[in-house]
Design a protein around this motif. Structure first.
Motif, mmCIF file in Angstrom:
data_model
loop_
_atom_site.group_PDB
_atom_site.id
_atom_site.type_symbol
_atom_site.label_atom_id
_atom_site.label_comp_id
_atom_site.label_asym_id
_atom_site.label_seq_id
_atom_site.Cartn_x
_atom_site.Cartn_y
_atom_site.Cartn_z
ATOM 1 N N TYR A 1 -0.777 -0.839 11.661
ATOM 2 C CA TYR A 1 -0.664 0.504 13.307
ATOM 3 C C TYR A 1 -0.941 1.588 12.223
ATOM 4 C CZ TYR A 1 1.392 2.984 16.654
ATOM 5 O OH TYR A 1 1.668 3.975 17.865
ATOM 6 N N GLU A 2 -0.270 2.052 10.984
ATOM 7 C CA GLU A 2 -0.859 3.548 10.742
ATOM 8 C C GLU A 2 -2.188 3.896 10.379
ATOM 9 O OE1 GLU A 2 1.280 7.513 8.038
ATOM 10 O OE2 GLU A 2 0.832 5.447 7.371
ATOM 11 N N SER A 3 -2.906 2.956 9.536
ATOM 12 C CA SER A 3 -3.943 2.448 9.388
ATOM 13 C C SER A 3 -4.911 2.545 10.697
ATOM 14 C CB SER A 3 -4.684 1.329 8.932
ATOM 15 O OG SER A 3 -4.296 1.371 7.004
ATOM 16 N N ALA B 1 -4.525 8.874 7.753
ATOM 17 C CA ALA B 1 -2.717 8.859 6.392
ATOM 18 C C ALA B 1 -2.817 8.776 5.281
ATOM 19 C CB ALA B 1 -1.992 8.280 7.260
ATOM 20 N N PHE B 2 -3.578 7.653 4.937
ATOM 21 C CA PHE B 2 -4.021 7.199 3.529
ATOM 22 C C PHE B 2 -4.646 6.047 3.497
ATOM 23 C CE2 PHE B 2 -3.525 2.670 0.681
ATOM 24 C CZ PHE B 2 -2.458 3.500 -0.534
ATOM 25 N N VAL B 3 -6.064 6.599 2.800
ATOM 26 C CA VAL B 3 -7.193 6.645 2.386
ATOM 27 C C VAL B 3 -7.285 5.619 1.207
ATOM 28 C CG1 VAL B 3 -9.522 6.878 1.922
ATOM 29 C CG2 VAL B 3 -7.969 7.777 3.771
ATOM 30 N N VAL B 4 -7.292 4.662 0.962
ATOM 31 C CA VAL B 4 -7.760 4.111 -0.094
ATOM 32 C C VAL B 4 -8.682 4.553 -1.467
ATOM 33 C CG1 VAL B 4 -8.601 1.168 -1.139
ATOM 34 C CG2 VAL B 4 -7.287 1.275 0.569
ATOM 35 N N ASP B 5 -8.465 3.923 -2.735
ATOM 36 C CA ASP B 5 -8.942 5.294 -3.253
ATOM 37 C C ASP B 5 -10.408 4.051 -4.035
ATOM 38 O OD1 ASP B 5 -7.162 6.370 -4.657
ATOM 39 O OD2 ASP B 5 -5.969 5.240 -6.203
ATOM 40 N N ARG C 1 0.645 -1.222 -0.397
ATOM 41 C CA ARG C 1 -0.216 -0.047 0.039
ATOM 42 C C ARG C 1 0.782 1.477 0.338
ATOM 43 N NH1 ARG C 1 -5.243 -0.667 -1.825
ATOM 44 N NH2 ARG C 1 -6.109 -2.305 -0.439
ATOM 45 N N LYS C 2 1.407 1.349 0.612
ATOM 46 C CA LYS C 2 2.611 2.443 0.684
ATOM 47 C C LYS C 2 4.095 2.320 0.470
ATOM 48 C CE LYS C 2 1.651 6.353 3.964
ATOM 49 N NZ LYS C 2 1.122 6.888 4.935
ATOM 50 N N PRO C 3 4.506 2.653 -0.150
ATOM 51 C CA PRO C 3 6.093 2.221 -0.368
ATOM 52 C C PRO C 3 7.365 2.665 0.815
ATOM 53 C CG PRO C 3 5.106 3.502 -2.261
ATOM 54 C CD PRO C 3 4.364 3.458 -1.047
#
Length: 89
Positions: free
Chosen positions: A47-49, A55-59, A36-38
């Motif tokens: 953990y971040e999710s 911080a990162f939302v899937v399209d 998901r994130k390089p």
């Protein structure tokens, strides 16, 4: 343990209706997470999710659907247990 199960279930708000998907499926999560994130391991991504879900939302999915207070609601061990559980998916 109930709190941990709540995190892992991706509960959907009742107002969205019975069949609306509000997040990516857990099926295959352990294979998708490290892509998901390089530069992120699967563990770091999960953990971040959980602790910073926007911080990162899937399209194709909306931000702000997941609670943002799991870092204060779960102990470090509970959070580690949730991540370990999700890595079995």
């Amino acid at each position: 343990m109930v709190q941990c199960a709540e995190v892992a279930r991706q509960r959907r708000p009742q107002t969205l209706g019975p069949r609306r998907l509000v997040g990516p499926s857990q099926a295959g999560l352990s294979q998708r997470a490290p892509t998901r994130k390089p530069g992120y391991s699967a563990e770091a991504y999960l953990y971040e999710s959980i602790v910073n879900p926007n911080a990162f939302v899937v399209d194709t999915f909306q931000p702000d659907l997941m609670p943002k207070d799991y870092l204060t609601r779960l102990t470090a061990q509970q959070l580690a247990d949730v991540i370990a559980f999700l890595l079995t998916k």
